[in-house]
Design a protein around this motif. Structure first.
Motif, PDB file in Angstrom:
ATOM      1  N   THR A   1     -22.776 -12.404  52.300  1.00  5.77           N
ATOM      2  CA  THR A   1     -22.049 -12.307  53.565  1.00  5.77           C
ATOM      3  C   THR A   1     -22.251 -10.922  54.153  1.00  5.77           C
ATOM      4  N   PRO A   2     -22.733 -10.813  55.396  1.00  2.00           N
ATOM      5  CA  PRO A   2     -22.972  -9.500  56.006  1.00  2.00           C
ATOM      6  C   PRO A   2     -21.700  -8.648  56.030  1.00  2.00           C
ATOM      7  N   GLY A   3     -21.836  -7.404  55.553  1.00  2.00           N
ATOM      8  CA  GLY A   3     -20.722  -6.462  55.602  1.00  2.00           C
ATOM      9  C   GLY A   3     -19.751  -6.565  54.450  1.00  2.00           C
ATOM     10  N   VAL A   4     -19.917  -7.576  53.585  1.00  2.00           N
ATOM     11  CA  VAL A   4     -18.982  -7.785  52.477  1.00  2.00           C
ATOM     12  C   VAL A   4     -19.775  -7.843  51.173  1.00  2.00           C
ATOM     13  N   LEU A   5     -19.390  -7.009  50.224  1.00  2.00           N
ATOM     14  CA  LEU A   5     -20.018  -6.983  48.909  1.00  2.00           C
ATOM     15  C   LEU A   5     -19.006  -7.485  47.882  1.00  2.00           C
ATOM     16  N   VAL A   6     -19.351  -8.555  47.187  1.00  2.00           N
ATOM     17  CA  VAL A   6     -18.438  -9.189  46.240  1.00  2.00           C
ATOM     18  C   VAL A   6     -18.896  -8.851  44.819  1.00  2.00           C
ATOM     19  N   MET A   7     -17.951  -8.370  44.005  1.00  2.00           N
ATOM     20  CA  MET A   7     -18.251  -8.020  42.617  1.00  2.00           C
ATOM     21  C   MET A   7     -17.151  -8.535  41.703  1.00  2.00           C
ATOM     22  N   ARG A   8     -17.491  -8.609  40.414  1.00  2.00           N
ATOM     23  CA  ARG A   8     -16.521  -9.019  39.403  1.00  2.00           C
ATOM     24  C   ARG A   8     -16.661  -8.126  38.176  1.00  2.00           C
ATOM     25  N   VAL A   9     -15.517  -7.709  37.628  1.00  2.00           N
ATOM     26  CA  VAL A   9     -15.496  -6.918  36.390  1.00  2.00           C
ATOM     27  C   VAL A   9     -15.061  -7.846  35.263  1.00  2.00           C
ATOM     28  N   ASP A  10     -15.907  -7.952  34.238  1.00  2.00           N
ATOM     29  CA  ASP A  10     -15.651  -8.905  33.155  1.00  2.00           C
ATOM     30  C   ASP A  10     -14.946  -8.249  31.977  1.00  2.00           C
ATOM     31  N   ALA A  11     -13.797  -7.614  32.238  1.00  2.00           N
ATOM     32  CA  ALA A  11     -13.041  -6.968  31.160  1.00  2.00           C
ATOM     33  C   ALA A  11     -11.701  -6.515  31.698  1.00  2.00           C
ATOM     34  N   PRO A  12     -10.702  -6.371  30.839  1.00  2.00           N
ATOM     35  CA  PRO A  12      -9.448  -5.753  31.272  1.00  2.00           C
ATOM     36  C   PRO A  12      -9.674  -4.301  31.669  1.00  2.00           C
ATOM     37  N   PHE A  13      -8.796  -3.769  32.513  1.00  2.00           N
ATOM     38  CA  PHE A  13      -8.850  -2.366  32.899  1.00  2.00           C
ATOM     39  C   PHE A  13      -7.974  -1.571  31.930  1.00  2.00           C
ATOM     40  N   PHE A  14      -8.553  -0.550  31.310  1.00  2.00           N
ATOM     41  CA  PHE A  14      -7.738   0.346  30.499  1.00  2.00           C
ATOM     42  C   PHE A  14      -8.355   1.737  30.537  1.00  2.00           C
ATOM     43  N   PHE A  15      -7.656   2.685  29.953  1.00  2.00           N
ATOM     44  CA  PHE A  15      -7.992   4.089  30.132  1.00  2.00           C
ATOM     45  C   PHE A  15      -9.434   4.428  29.781  1.00  2.00           C
ATOM     46  N   ALA A  16     -10.043   3.689  28.846  1.00  2.00           N
ATOM     47  CA  ALA A  16     -11.378   4.054  28.381  1.00  2.00           C
ATOM     48  C   ALA A  16     -12.493   3.546  29.277  1.00  2.00           C
ATOM     49  N   ASN A  17     -12.222   2.599  30.170  1.00  2.00           N
ATOM     50  CA  ASN A  17     -13.323   2.032  30.951  1.00  2.00           C
ATOM     51  C   ASN A  17     -13.191   2.207  32.459  1.00  2.00           C
ATOM     52  N   VAL A  18     -12.107   2.815  32.938  1.00  2.00           N
ATOM     53  CA  VAL A  18     -11.927   2.888  34.393  1.00  2.00           C
ATOM     54  C   VAL A  18     -12.991   3.762  35.053  1.00  2.00           C
ATOM     55  N   GLU A  19     -13.420   4.825  34.393  1.00  2.00           N
ATOM     56  CA  GLU A  19     -14.434   5.685  34.998  1.00  2.00           C
ATOM     57  C   GLU A  19     -15.783   4.985  35.058  1.00  2.00           C
ATOM     58  N   SER A  20     -16.129   4.215  34.023  1.00  2.00           N
ATOM     59  CA  SER A  20     -17.391   3.476  34.078  1.00  2.00           C
ATOM     60  C   SER A  20     -17.320   2.371  35.123  1.00  2.00           C
ATOM     61  N   ILE A  21     -16.140   1.782  35.337  1.00  2.00           N
ATOM     62  CA  ILE A  21     -15.977   0.786  36.400  1.00  2.00           C
ATOM     63  C   ILE A  21     -16.158   1.446  37.759  1.00  2.00           C
ATOM     64  N   ARG A  22     -15.562   2.631  37.942  1.00  2.00           N
ATOM     65  CA  ARG A  22     -15.739   3.371  39.197  1.00  2.00           C
ATOM     66  C   ARG A  22     -17.226   3.642  39.460  1.00  2.00           C
ATOM     67  N   ASP A  23     -17.911   4.158  38.443  1.00  2.00           N
ATOM     68  CA  ASP A  23     -19.324   4.494  38.623  1.00  2.00           C
ATOM     69  C   ASP A  23     -20.147   3.257  38.961  1.00  2.00           C
ATOM     70  N   GLY A  24     -19.838   2.138  38.296  1.00  2.00           N
ATOM     71  CA  GLY A  24     -20.588   0.924  38.573  1.00  2.00           C
ATOM     72  C   GLY A  24     -20.376   0.406  39.980  1.00  2.00           C
ATOM     73  N   ILE A  25     -19.144   0.420  40.444  1.00  2.00           N
ATOM     74  CA  ILE A  25     -18.857  -0.070  41.794  1.00  2.00           C
ATOM     75  C   ILE A  25     -19.486   0.851  42.835  1.00  2.00           C
ATOM     76  N   VAL A  26     -19.300   2.163  42.661  1.00  2.00           N
ATOM     77  CA  VAL A  26     -19.858   3.123  43.625  1.00  2.00           C
ATOM     78  C   VAL A  26     -21.373   3.018  43.666  1.00  2.00           C
ATOM     79  N   ARG A  27     -22.018   2.871  42.507  1.00  2.00           N
ATOM     80  CA  ARG A  27     -23.475   2.771  42.481  1.00  2.00           C
ATOM     81  C   ARG A  27     -23.957   1.550  43.246  1.00  2.00           C
ATOM     82  N   ARG A  28     -23.294   0.443  43.080  1.00  2.00           N
ATOM     83  CA  ARG A  28     -23.714  -0.766  43.787  1.00  2.00           C
ATOM     84  C   ARG A  28     -23.450  -0.661  45.291  1.00  2.00           C
ATOM     85  N   VAL A  29     -22.364  -0.015  45.657  1.00  2.00           N
ATOM     86  CA  VAL A  29     -22.097   0.182  47.087  1.00  2.00           C
ATOM     87  C   VAL A  29     -23.153   1.085  47.702  1.00  2.00           C
TER      88      VAL A  29
END
Length: 675
Positions: A544-572
């Motif tokens: 869809t133009p202008g919309v990027l859809v992603m899914r994170v396949d894990a719960p969010f907790f203190f050890a993975n939030v930074e890697s989730i941030r990096d992954g989302i930002v990199r794809r954007v």
């Protein structure tokens, strides 16, 4: 209110129950949370209280007969026992297992560094107790190779710490006092393992066995099988080498004394190995010859006793030379003595407890897996809690009568099942046979050669060499294959205790690594549907133009939030750099995060999510949108006020609804003012 900007005026109403856009209604639906719903600790307390009340009510309603049947599960099958249909099958299975466990038990006891009689004790007392309490009908309880090698590796370290020497020949030790202390340490480990077994069953902590993955267990048993076989080669070769913890050290010791190999021992031991292998192959190829597998160990023992006794090969030469064939030595006759007084005080509490924990963990995995396999094959339901309690009480009873740790044996259970055992009565019959052997027949084993014990152990551990699992893991999962390899080689080169510890450690590191770096996948809509799937698995999905859809396949907790941030930002950033490829010739304005696989979020994640909404908007000009949230995540977002930063028009029940709503707004020129 059907569009994002039309709903922005509803932000002030967020003091009410959480507003989430609903795809089947015009506008937003209110997600109701029960104001009386309890927090985490209150919920745990409530569950514990409720469970306690249920247990109390159930116990109060039981009659004295029901209490007796609960304490002695054997009564439930004894009262309906079909003698005509089951008795002969149980007798045959019990006798077959007894024929196997007599020589195996004595051999495994020597593997643990204990007198041969301890192997017979371990096949007698725990077997009888388990037949009264266990729920598996075919499980054969007694000494096993893995437990024996763990004790044979761990107990010498304990003795070294106490400054006590370890005897190379437990049946005729050079230092009887040191051997007595070694025997006491083994009984204490059995006592601790029984306590741990019972506690795991009573507290329903069987999930602790999940710390041992299948790759770790398979790599460990395969490495241990080679280590065990290497430790028995000295009896086949007729040389005297010190006990070593690893297979590598054992082989190097044998190489140094290669010139001292005794040819009579080598010839006799090799012949027994070949004979046992032939019986094993024939019993596997022809069902009618199944009895050869059960009688094979006892047959070669009888042959060894006959040959050694007839030609007096176990007697020293006239000049004091060592005998041509080394015997196992005198086996203490009679029933086991009471050893409750040995339980306390512990000789080395910390070291014995850690050894008992490792033994218990391995034994639980082995015993429960065997029992479940047998229950499935024979179409009855296994009671895991009762199994753990029965095994715990069996080990406690065994430690009260000179037994070391016992568990379910794979090879003997397979024979019991193949012969046709119907109930635990087969185990009781095995125990009865051992009672007769201990009472009257132990003097017959005095002339048994040591090389026949080595042959029995070497052939017995062949079934532990799990090469098929090595190939399977290589095909299915390379990370599990690496865990298998690491565990296998550490067991070979460093010893069994270190090997299993390293294997568990590597498995936990991989679990943490997988959790800390979760998969973040880009989603696209399947043609002519409202379903979103991974674009790598379904290349024909639509963007869809202008919309990027992603899914994170894990719960969010203190050890993975930074890697989730990096992954989302990199794809954007990738999408912004190549808009034609990523978003249909339009810059990305919205990131829709499908939260369906996010089962939980912690407090750190809520803080991070609040900050990330602002960072994504200010740094990249992209608005974060959440969809398909689970109830725990919705509650955390509400309690953490993340919805205030996001706005109600950026939280959706359905991913497709989010994309349609945002896409419609973009087409009509309505974009968030902040963007």
């Amino acid at each position: 209110m059907t569009h994002a900007d039309d709903a922005s005026s509803s932000t002030s109403s967020l003091d009410l129950p959480l507003l989430v856009h609903h795809p089947y209604k015009a506008g937003f639906t209110r997600i109701q949370f029960d104001p009386k719903e309890e927090g985490c600790w209150q919920e745990i307390r409530t569950r514990v209280v409720r469970r306690g009340r249920r247990i109390y009510a159930r116990a109060a309603a039981c009659t004295w007969t029901e209490w007796v049947f609960a304490m002695l599960p054997c009564l439930s099958w004894l009262r309906v026992y079909p003698v005509r249909d089951y008795l002969w099958a149980d007798i045959s299975a019990g006798l077959s297992v007894a024929a196997m466990v007599i020589p195996q038990g004595m051999s495994y006891a020597s593997l643990a560094g204990l007198p041969s009689a301890y192997g017979l004790y371990g096949a007698f007392v725990p077997c009888l107790v388990y037949s009264l309490l266990g729920s598996s009908r075919q499980l054969a309880v007694g000494p096993v190779a893995i437990t024996s090698v763990l004790l044979g590796s761990g107990l010498p370290d304990i003795m070294d710490g106490l400054g006590v020497p370890v005897n190379d020949h437990p049946n005729h030790p050079a230092d009887p006092d040191a051997q007595a202390l070694y025997n006491q340490a083994a009984v204490q480990v059995a006592f601790l393992a029984g306590c741990l077994y019972t506690a795991i069953g009573a507290l329903r902590l069987g999930w602790l066995t999940h710390l041992l993955s299948h790759a770790v267990i398979s790599g460990f048993t395969t490495g241990a099988s080679i280590t065990i076989a290497a430790s028995q080669l000295k009896w086949i070769l007729g040389v005297n080498v010190p006990r070593s913890a690893s297979a590598l050290a054992q082989v190097l010791s044998l190489v140094r004394v290669w010139g001292e190999v005794a040819l009579p021992e080598l010839a006799m031991g090799s012949a027994f190995v070949i004979l046992l292998l032939a019986m094993r192959v024939l019993s596997s190829a022809h069902r009618r010859l199944l009895f050869l597998r059960a009688l094979g160990p006892l047959g070669v023992c009888t042959l060894s006793i006959a040959i050694t006794g007839a030609w007096r090969l176990d007697e020293p030469g006239p000049g004091g030379e060592p005998p041509p064939i080394h015997p196992v030595g005198r086996i203490v006759p009679g029933l086991p003595a009471a050893t409750v007084g040995w339980w306390l005080p512990l000789l080395a509490p910390a070291r014995q407890l850690s050894l008992a924990a490792v033994v218990c963990l391995v034994d639980v995995c082995e015993s429960i897996s065997i029992a479940r396999t047998l229950a499935t094959a024979n179409k009855y339901r296994l009671a895991p809690t009762r199994e753990l309690l029965a095994m715990g009480v069996a080990n406690l009873a065994g430690s009260a009568f000179n037994c070391y740790t016992t568990t379910g044996s794979f090879s003997r259970s397979a024979v019991s099942n193949a012969v046709g055992a119907k109930t635990p009565l087969a185990g009781a019959i095995t125990g009865g046979v051992l009672l007769a052997v201990l009472a009257w027949l132990t003097p017959l084993f005095t002339h048994m050669s040591a090389n026949v014990q080595g042959a029995i152990i070497i052939v017995g551990v062949l079934g532990l060499f799990d090469y098929s699992e090595f190939l399977y893991l290589y095909k299915v999962n390379k990370l599990d294959w690496i865990v298998w390899l690491i565990t296998f080689f550490v067991v070979l080169f460093a010893g069994v205790e270190i090997g299993i510890g390293v294997g568990v450690g590597v498995s936990l590191v991989l679990v943490i690594w997988r959790a800390a770096f979760p998969a973040i996948v880009k989603l696209g809509k399947l043609p002519d549907s409202a379903v979103y799937r991974n674009v790598k698995l379904f290349p024909d999905t639509q963007q869809t133009p202008g919309v990027l859809v992603m899914r994170v396949d894990a719960p969010f907790f203190f050890a993975n939030v930074e890697s989730i941030r990096d992954g989302i930002v990199r794809r954007v950033e990738e999408a912004q750099a190549t808009p034609e490829a990523e978003s249909g010739a339009a810059p990305v304005r919205y990131v829709v995060l499908d939260m369906g696989a996010v089962t939980d979020v912690d407090a750190t994640s809520i803080h991070w999510l609040t900050e990330f909404v602002y960072d994504l908007k200010s740094d990249l000009g992209v608005q974060l949108v959440l969809s398909n949230l689970t109830r725990p995540v919705l509650r955390a977002i509400k309690n953490g006020n993340v919805h205030r930063r996001l706005g109600p028009d950026h939280i959706f029940v359905d991913t497709n609804d989010a994309v349609v709503t945002l896409s419609t707004g973009l087409k009509q020129g309505r974009v968030d003012k902040a963007l």
